[in-house]
Structure formats: C-alpha cells, structure tokens
Design an enzyme around this catalytic site. Sequence first.
Site, PDB file in Angstrom:
ATOM      1  N   GLY A 154      52.425 -31.640 -45.067  1.00 10.41           N
ATOM      2  CA  GLY A 154      52.878 -32.741 -44.490  1.00 10.41           C
ATOM      3  C   GLY A 154      52.084 -34.382 -44.766  1.00 10.41           C
ATOM      4  CD  GLU A 159      46.068 -31.474 -36.908  1.00 11.09           C
ATOM      5  OE1 GLU A 159      45.369 -30.588 -36.630  1.00 11.09           O
ATOM      6  OE2 GLU A 159      47.119 -31.800 -38.001  1.00 11.09           O
ATOM      7  CB  CYS A 200      56.441 -18.922 -45.585  1.00  8.03           C
ATOM      8  SG  CYS A 200      57.079 -18.306 -46.647  1.00  8.03           S
ATOM      9  CE  LYS A 202      62.457 -25.399 -39.663  1.00  7.35           C
ATOM     10  NZ  LYS A 202      62.985 -26.534 -39.958  1.00  7.35           N
ATOM     11  CB  ALA A 216      57.399 -25.327 -52.858  1.00  9.57           C
ATOM     12  CB  CYS A 244      61.010 -18.277 -51.602  1.00  2.00           C
ATOM     13  SG  CYS A 244      60.823 -18.420 -49.704  1.00  2.00           S
TER      14      CYS A 244
END
Length: 416
Positions: free
Chosen positions: A15, A36, A160, A320, A323, A356
């Site tokens: 993201g 990060e 996922c 989540k 994609a 998915c």
Amino acid sequence: MNSKTKIVIVGGGTGGIMVAAQLLKKSSNLDITIIEPSEKHYYQPAFTLVGAGTFNFEKTIRTTASVMPKNVSWLKDKAISLLPENNQVVTEKNGTIFYDYLVLSPGLVYDLDAIEGLKENLGKNGVCSNYTDPNYTWHVIKNFKGGNAVFTQPTTPIKCGGAPQKIAYLAADYFRKAKLKNYEVVFATPGSVIFGVKEFAKTLMQVILRYDIHFKPHYAPVKIDGENKLVYFKSVAPDENQCVINEGNALNEKFHGESEIVMPYDILHLAPPQCAPDFIKNSSLVNAQKWLDVDIVTLQHLKYPNVFGLGDVAALPTAKTGAAIRKQAPVVVENLLSLINTKKLSDAMYNGYSSCPLVTGYGKMVLAEFKYDNVRDSDPLLSKFVDTTKENWSMWILKKYGLPYLYWNKMLKGKM
C-alpha cells in the site's frame, strides 16, 4: 500546490509503495516520507506456492531499497505512536515527525498469544503456517506419512482469507499424487461456509468432495498441545454442528460437552490470529474492533480529514489482499491530491473490490473476484475468455508467473 506539502506514509509494504509511486507520477514536487523499518520486501501471495513446494522462497524477497520510489525520503524507523490532533508521528529512533497529510498502510501483525500453545509450538511439532514460514510447511507436507492433516484459521480477520484452505487443497493433491494411504485431511473454520460468495463456494465444495476433505464449519482453534499433537477447538455454533459433528470418526475427535472438541493431528497448519499494530490500536484512530477507522468508500479517516488509510490495517468489510490494495491506492491518491488542491475530495470511490486466487491443486485455480456485500465482481475482459468460477490451468499460470511479474514491475512502480 505548495511544494512544501509534507505527506508522511507509514508502511513501506504494498500500500505505502503504491501510493507513493502513484502520487509522484501525478505530482513530482510533493515532499513524501515513507516510514518503514524493514530492509526486505516480500511478495507474500507466493507463500502458498512455497508451502506446496512449487515456488522458491528466495524469489519472494527483494530489498526495500529496490522497490522504494525515487524522490521519496525513506525513514528506516518504526512508528511507535500517533498524535493526529498535532499532526505528528512518533518514531523509535528519530523522534517526532510532523506531517500535513498522513497515509497509514502499516499492515497487520500476528497475535501468537491469542491461541494457547501457538507461540511455543509454531515451527515445530508439526505446527506450521505459510504466513510465518512456508518452507517449514513444505517440510511437514512432503514428510507426511499418514494420520490427520488439519488446516484451520482463527476467529480474527486475516490477510488473504483464502490462504488457509488453499494449502489444504494443495496438500490433499500432493498426498494423492504420492499415493499415501491411511490419512485424513480436515479443513476446520470458525465460519459457516467455505466461501462468502456463492458462485465460488459452489466450486469449492466440489473440490472438497473430490479430495474427501472433512469440512468442519464453526470450529474455532483455541489451544495447541504440541507434545501430544492435539488441537483443541471450540464450536462457535454447537446447535448447528449437531448434524455434522460426528461424521468424522476416522479423525478420532473427542467431544467434551457442547462446545469443546479435541482432535489429534500429525500436520497442523493455521493462519495465526491477526490484529492491527500496537501504535494503531493504542491511537485515537481506531474503531471499537481496534482497526483503522476510515470511510469505506473514500478511505479518508472518519475523524481526521488529513489522514487516509488502506490495506490490511483498514476497517473495510472486504478481504485483506494485495488485489484490494491495487484498487484502494488510486482512490487514496485521487482524494489526497484533490484535498491538497481544492480542500475537497474527488469523485474517486472504492467499491470493496478484492480478489482471492484460490489454488485448488497443482495446475488448478479459481479466481474469486468480489466487492462489498460478497457480490461477484469478475473482470469483464477476462470473463470473455475464462469462466473464473471454475478451476482453470490458465489461472494457475497467472498466479505462478503473471501476478508476480505484474507486482514487481507494474504495481509497485505506480503503473497499475
């Protein structure tokens, strides 16, 4: 536009990198800092394939430096608290960072304490997870000689959502190809159905029947006894389970009262319980469930208008996945730039799209695309050539080769 406009992005995963890359493509004079701490960036969608012995784990890793957009300041540090009322992010090493606009995409974290015995047994005693160490998953699958192979997931939201069942299908396929005897494959889930979108659920139930998988709805894992290789479940709907609870005699399940079930295992694969990072959970930015409280269409924070959120940390009623982020990032970018330039949001809206890629065996995949309210949302162009509700070899090729290429070369570069 003020060239001094300072945008801080917390999170250098999918993201954060996508938002930064797309912002700079539209407006190169923005001052963007990404916070990060990690030196490595992982392509996590391939972890399922690694766990099934059909993808090299090393190929899922690149350096964070290699994916960081040019003209972004990378602050290699951890965010430890947020003070949105003062437009501040507090970091571990660099102290307080000020921002004009904040984008939060730090992902989520694993809560290994939420299931008794998980932390002590994960990575040994046959307890594996593609989320944490897919190489160990492959180790236990290829060395499985028989008994119970149990696949499960927690009651928390997870990234996922299809991953816990994908590895069950691949393992079942592997066991058949290896001509194993005297084994049982179990898929136990706290949910009531195999998949929320009925068009795809129909195909997946056929897959379960093909592999003779014991499907156990309403089973929530609560405890792992690694020494004795037992997994404890709580039935979250004992009344509904009356009709199916005893059909798995070969599994040697034991039932204690209405809700406790004890099952021996030889392989136990699970998605660990998951939650937002502490600096998000402990901030004023979360909802009652402790996820980032953003508008589900605009992705703007509901309380602080100069804050946006996307990805796994956001409280969005959809899966989540990477994609999902691919569709969320442009909405954040358009709305953020419009807010900077006009003090108003744009017309960009996120409809809950997620996808998915459900691998159902070696060389087989169902591409489940959907939006809010579990409404199927399959790509119209792709659907002209392939029925994505069915198992397809072409979708397997997309998963194994096409999607990794698009991820590294298009998504992270702001090109899609």
